[in-house]
Every structure is written in C-alpha cells, then in structure tokens.
Design a protein around this motif. Sequence first.
Motif, PDB file in Angstrom:
ATOM      1  N   THR A  15       0.815  -1.213   0.000  1.00  0.00           N
ATOM      2  CA  THR A  15       0.000   0.000   0.000  1.00  0.00           C
ATOM      3  C   THR A  15       0.852   1.267   0.000  1.00  0.00           C
ATOM      4  N   GLY A  16       2.151   1.119  -0.286  1.00  0.00           N
ATOM      5  CA  GLY A  16       3.007   2.285  -0.432  1.00  0.00           C
ATOM      6  C   GLY A  16       3.813   2.598   0.804  1.00  0.00           C
ATOM      7  N   GLU A  17       4.926   3.244   0.578  1.00  0.00           N
ATOM      8  CA  GLU A  17       5.865   3.557   1.648  1.00  0.00           C
ATOM      9  C   GLU A  17       5.304   4.584   2.622  1.00  0.00           C
ATOM     10  N   SER A  18       4.566   5.584   2.126  1.00  0.00           N
ATOM     11  CA  SER A  18       4.170   6.704   2.981  1.00  0.00           C
ATOM     12  C   SER A  18       2.659   6.927   3.026  1.00  0.00           C
ATOM     13  N   SER A  19       1.868   5.970   2.596  1.00  0.00           N
ATOM     14  CA  SER A  19       0.406   6.130   2.627  1.00  0.00           C
ATOM     15  C   SER A  19      -0.078   6.277   4.055  1.00  0.00           C
ATOM     16  N   ASP A  20      -1.153   7.030   4.241  1.00  0.00           N
ATOM     17  CA  ASP A  20      -1.742   7.182   5.561  1.00  0.00           C
ATOM     18  C   ASP A  20      -2.709   6.024   5.830  1.00  0.00           C
ATOM     19  N   THR A  21      -3.167   5.935   7.081  1.00  0.00           N
ATOM     20  CA  THR A  21      -3.922   4.759   7.505  1.00  0.00           C
ATOM     21  C   THR A  21      -5.242   4.582   6.743  1.00  0.00           C
ATOM     22  N   GLY A  22      -5.962   5.672   6.529  1.00  0.00           N
ATOM     23  CA  GLY A  22      -7.211   5.569   5.787  1.00  0.00           C
ATOM     24  C   GLY A  22      -6.989   5.131   4.356  1.00  0.00           C
ATOM     25  N   ASP A  23      -5.950   5.671   3.731  1.00  0.00           N
ATOM     26  CA  ASP A  23      -5.628   5.276   2.361  1.00  0.00           C
ATOM     27  C   ASP A  23      -5.232   3.803   2.293  1.00  0.00           C
ATOM     28  N   ARG A  24      -4.507   3.315   3.289  1.00  0.00           N
ATOM     29  CA  ARG A  24      -4.114   1.895   3.289  1.00  0.00           C
ATOM     30  C   ARG A  24      -5.349   0.990   3.351  1.00  0.00           C
ATOM     31  N   VAL A  25      -6.303   1.357   4.204  1.00  0.00           N
ATOM     32  CA  VAL A  25      -7.540   0.559   4.264  1.00  0.00           C
ATOM     33  C   VAL A  25      -8.249   0.582   2.912  1.00  0.00           C
ATOM     34  N   ARG A  26      -8.354   1.759   2.340  1.00  0.00           N
ATOM     35  CA  ARG A  26      -9.078   1.887   1.075  1.00  0.00           C
ATOM     36  C   ARG A  26      -8.372   1.121  -0.047  1.00  0.00           C
ATOM     37  N   LEU A  27      -7.048   1.095  -0.039  1.00  0.00           N
ATOM     38  CA  LEU A  27      -6.297   0.375  -1.071  1.00  0.00           C
ATOM     39  C   LEU A  27      -6.447  -1.139  -0.963  1.00  0.00           C
ATOM     40  N   CYS A  28      -6.968  -1.604   0.156  1.00  0.00           N
ATOM     41  CA  CYS A  28      -7.146  -3.050   0.351  1.00  0.00           C
ATOM     42  C   CYS A  28      -8.591  -3.506   0.176  1.00  0.00           C
ATOM     43  N   LEU A  29      -9.488  -2.611  -0.214  1.00  0.00           N
ATOM     44  CA  LEU A  29     -10.896  -2.983  -0.292  1.00  0.00           C
ATOM     45  C   LEU A  29     -11.163  -4.089  -1.306  1.00  0.00           C
ATOM     46  N   ASP A  30     -10.348  -4.175  -2.349  1.00  0.00           N
ATOM     47  CA  ASP A  30     -10.545  -5.234  -3.338  1.00  0.00           C
ATOM     48  C   ASP A  30     -10.157  -6.611  -2.803  1.00  0.00           C
ATOM     49  N   TYR A  31      -9.509  -6.651  -1.655  1.00  0.00           N
ATOM     50  CA  TYR A  31      -9.007  -7.920  -1.110  1.00  0.00           C
ATOM     51  C   TYR A  31      -9.848  -8.431   0.059  1.00  0.00           C
ATOM     52  N   VAL A  32     -10.878  -7.679   0.447  1.00  0.00           N
ATOM     53  CA  VAL A  32     -11.711  -8.081   1.580  1.00  0.00           C
ATOM     54  C   VAL A  32     -13.151  -8.267   1.118  1.00  0.00           C
ATOM     55  N   SER A  33     -13.970  -8.828   2.016  1.00  0.00           N
ATOM     56  CA  SER A  33     -15.378  -9.057   1.717  1.00  0.00           C
ATOM     57  C   SER A  33     -16.202  -7.816   2.072  1.00  0.00           C
ATOM     58  N   ASP A  34     -17.515  -7.920   1.933  1.00  0.00           N
ATOM     59  CA  ASP A  34     -18.391  -6.769   2.178  1.00  0.00           C
ATOM     60  C   ASP A  34     -18.327  -6.296   3.628  1.00  0.00           C
ATOM     61  N   HIS A  35     -18.010  -7.196   4.544  1.00  0.00           N
ATOM     62  CA  HIS A  35     -17.823  -6.867   5.957  1.00  0.00           C
ATOM     63  C   HIS A  35     -16.475  -7.445   6.362  1.00  0.00           C
ATOM     64  N   PHE A  36     -15.668  -6.675   7.064  1.00  0.00           N
ATOM     65  CA  PHE A  36     -14.323  -7.160   7.386  1.00  0.00           C
ATOM     66  C   PHE A  36     -13.814  -6.542   8.683  1.00  0.00           C
ATOM     67  N   ASN A  92      -6.510   9.920   6.499  1.00  0.00           N
ATOM     68  CA  ASN A  92      -6.152   9.402   7.809  1.00  0.00           C
ATOM     69  C   ASN A  92      -7.371   8.754   8.460  1.00  0.00           C
ATOM     70  N   LEU A  93      -7.221   7.517   8.871  1.00  0.00           N
ATOM     71  CA  LEU A  93      -8.340   6.789   9.455  1.00  0.00           C
ATOM     72  C   LEU A  93      -8.839   7.461  10.723  1.00  0.00           C
ATOM     73  N   GLU A  94      -7.909   7.879  11.585  1.00  0.00           N
ATOM     74  CA  GLU A  94      -8.279   8.387  12.901  1.00  0.00           C
ATOM     75  C   GLU A  94      -8.768   9.840  12.859  1.00  0.00           C
ATOM     76  N   ARG A  95      -8.157  10.670  12.031  1.00  0.00           N
ATOM     77  CA  ARG A  95      -8.508  12.096  11.997  1.00  0.00           C
ATOM     78  C   ARG A  95      -9.599  12.420  10.985  1.00  0.00           C
ATOM     79  N   ASP A  96      -9.727  11.609   9.948  1.00  0.00           N
ATOM     80  CA  ASP A  96     -10.665  11.918   8.867  1.00  0.00           C
ATOM     81  C   ASP A  96     -11.838  10.935   8.802  1.00  0.00           C
ATOM     82  N   VAL A  97     -11.529   9.666   8.633  1.00  0.00           N
ATOM     83  CA  VAL A  97     -12.569   8.680   8.319  1.00  0.00           C
ATOM     84  C   VAL A  97     -13.471   8.410   9.520  1.00  0.00           C
ATOM     85  N   LEU A  98     -12.895   8.102  10.662  1.00  0.00           N
ATOM     86  CA  LEU A  98     -13.722   7.776  11.826  1.00  0.00           C
ATOM     87  C   LEU A  98     -14.588   8.960  12.265  1.00  0.00           C
ATOM     88  N   PRO A  99     -14.030  10.201  12.352  1.00  0.00           N
ATOM     89  CA  PRO A  99     -14.907  11.325  12.700  1.00  0.00           C
ATOM     90  C   PRO A  99     -16.038  11.542  11.691  1.00  0.00           C
TER      91      PRO A  99
END
Length: 254
Positions: A77-98, A180-187
């Motif tokens: 998912t890249g050397e410097s990707s943030d946490t939210g981007d890493r989750v999003r880059l893996c969506l093709d590898y997970v099921s509808d609920h994960f 960022n998962l913690e600062r952007d996505v979760l809020p």
Amino acid sequence: MKVLILCGGQGTRAYPYTRHMPKALMPVAGVPVVEQVMRIYASHGFDEFVLAVGHLKDDLFAYFRHRTDWNVECVDTGESSDTGDRVRLCLDYVSDHFHTTYCDGLGNVDIRALTAYHDSHGDGATLTAAPLRSQYGVLDADEDGRVTRFVEKPVLADYWINAGFFVFDKAAIASTPGSNLERDVLPALALRRSLRVFRHKGFWRSMDTYKDQQELDMLWGPFSDALDDRSPAGAAAVPQWLHSRYALMTKDLT
C-alpha cells in the motif's frame, strides 16, 4: 470474514528497532507482534488475513512465506500512505464486511462478541474502545493537604480510547473520504451516525516505543500462553534471518 491488519507505517517512535525491521516484526513473547495479533483472531476462528504493508515490506513478504497454517496475503500500500488510504487500497481484497486492526495493539478482545455486536446494530462501522490508562502515577490527598496514597498509572475508567479491533462494512469505507483513518474517516463516520463503540474492559496495550515493547513482552506472556490451545505460536518456525535481526537490534540497544 477477513482480517485487515495495518502494517505499513515507518514506526519512527520505535527507533532504532525499526531501522532493522518493520514494526510489525518486533518481538513480543517470542514471535512478531503482528503474529500475536493474528493469533487473537485465529483463536476465534478468523484466519484469513490481509496485511497492508509498506515500510520494509520485503521482510513481511519473506516472513509470511513460512507461515502456511493461515491464509495470508500481503498488499503493498506504499511507503508513505496514511492509515485511511491503506484501508481503502485493500478494499478489493476483503469481503463486504471485514475486521481491521493495527499491527501493534494486543488485547484479550472477544472477537466473536465484537462481530455479533456489529452484525446486530446495522451501522457501517464498529470501533473497540478501552479505558484510558494514565501514563503517569497519581496521588490522593486529604483536605489538609496530606498525601494519603499513590496509584501507579491508574486506569481512568471514565475516559475511553480507540483500541483498534474494528469491524467495517466495505460500503461505509468506500463512501467516506479522507487519508487518515483516525482524523478523517472515523470522525466522518461518527458525524453520519454510522460508528458504534464496542467497550472492552479487559487487557489492552499498544506498542509505540521501545519501552512499550519491553513492557508488552512481559505482560503479554500469560495471554500468549492462554492462546496456545486454540492458536499455537510459531516461535519454533521464526526464520534464522529474523533471529539474526533480533540479535543485531539487541546489540544496538546495549
């Protein structure tokens, strides 16, 4: 249901450990901390893993080539990707609920109860919360100013923190912007009233620094032993190249 584990960060607060290996491979109770995380899930029957790798990713690819008892897929998912981007880059590898969690947080979380809670409420995301543990000791005093007792790093039961161990609906993450998962996505999920909390009152610790690693290495031992019947540790199979890294790391710290 697959388990996505965030393993790509540079672990700068754990330096100099992370000069020699990704933070996910730092040892806790005889095996890499990420393997201890995976054992928690596997002990509850969840043994399909997607690792979002980045910094020193080749070490994680190499390590998990020797673990054949679980289904493990490492995704760059890249050397410097943030946490939210890493989750999003893996969506093709997970099921509808994960499931999703961090590679450096350990707790005796009831994963099946967490999963059932998420399934029951119908919102797009569930976050596990743990009571805040003070990083300082505190003291009590009477009305005359006399100290009556000291309490070493107490748990502050009225304050709860993000402990990882999430359950997400793919659609909720895909439709929520932010790097960022913690600062952007979760809020943003909270503002949409799509985020629920699963309160965990048992053991939980995160491993941010070398000092944290030393403490967790001792504290997690009994919990690691308790997992052995359901999810044996692979200490005997830790490859020689990683043992050599541990030795080099120890030399740097002495």
